[in-house]
Write an enzyme that holds these catalytic residues in place. Sequence first.
Site, PDB file in Angstrom:
ATOM      1  CD  GLU A  22      74.548  78.541  50.749  1.00  0.00           C
ATOM      2  OE1 GLU A  22      74.837  79.963  50.571  1.00  0.00           O
ATOM      3  OE2 GLU A  22      73.606  77.878  50.318  1.00  0.00           O
ATOM      4  CE  LYS A  51      75.010  82.604  47.529  1.00  0.00           C
ATOM      5  NZ  LYS A  51      74.207  82.130  48.793  1.00  0.00           N
ATOM      6  CB  CYS A 110      73.636  78.448  47.379  1.00  0.00           C
ATOM      7  SG  CYS A 110      71.751  77.930  47.551  1.00  0.00           S
TER       8      CYS A 110
END
Length: 277
Positions: free
Chosen positions: A40, A106, A142
């Site tokens: 990321e 995300k 993440c």
Amino acid sequence: MRIAMAQITSGTDPAANLELVASAAHTASDGGADLVVLPEATMCRFGVPLGPVAEPVDGPWATAVSEIAARHEITVVAGMFTPDDDRVRNTLVIARPDGTRLSYDKIHLYDAFGFAESRTVAPGEDPLTFAIGDVVVGVATCYDIRFPALFTELASRGAQLIVVPASWGAGPGKVHQWEVLATARALDSTTFVAAVGQALPADSAVRESSAPTGTGHSQLTDPFGSVVAAYDEGVHIGVHDIDTRAVEKARSTLAVLNNQRPIRPASAPMTTEDLTT
């Protein structure tokens, strides 16, 4: 298939960070990898304004990633930022060797441990899978790793491998949580999980900021929860073989995907049928 995990430390210059992508792709290709996964925020690390560096997936930075993928005949997954009105999207670009690109925004934003990602980042909505040959790959980013439903959904869409680029936030117990979560998500979804983080920054000022700038400890876990590869905190690129027959074995032996049952929310009213069954 063969996968490379590139645990790098990105800086604030997107052009310089492209050189890290190119170097990782070169190393991965030389090692016979089909896929290289970078963290990321590969485009630009956290802790600085992201709006000025954000570009669309058809912009210069992602186009350059595609050129790298084509040159090395490898699929590249890397974190970048894309524009979204007054915020940005925390995006993964998936650049394939044929020049095509996919992207994932995300879904779960890191509003935790004193950091508020949603102030500057807009959430995504749609899970994503793609194929490399006969292998279906799912993606997460993440903080997504704390949400098992996303991983079981990716598995239901056929994912045999889920890649998780990250820039994990430092703090007491955080590395342990990362390692446990990577293992748990592999067990939840009976997939391989390749959790690839930013290395621990060498600059103490960056390392000690409140932004999630990386802790290293990338981990490849198999569908039974066994750790195939685990890195330390430093910069490292490794190439690893994945035998997807282990996914088939886990899904017939462990069978959590087939055995799961819908859970009625507490707010759902009881019915007469409920009382008689």
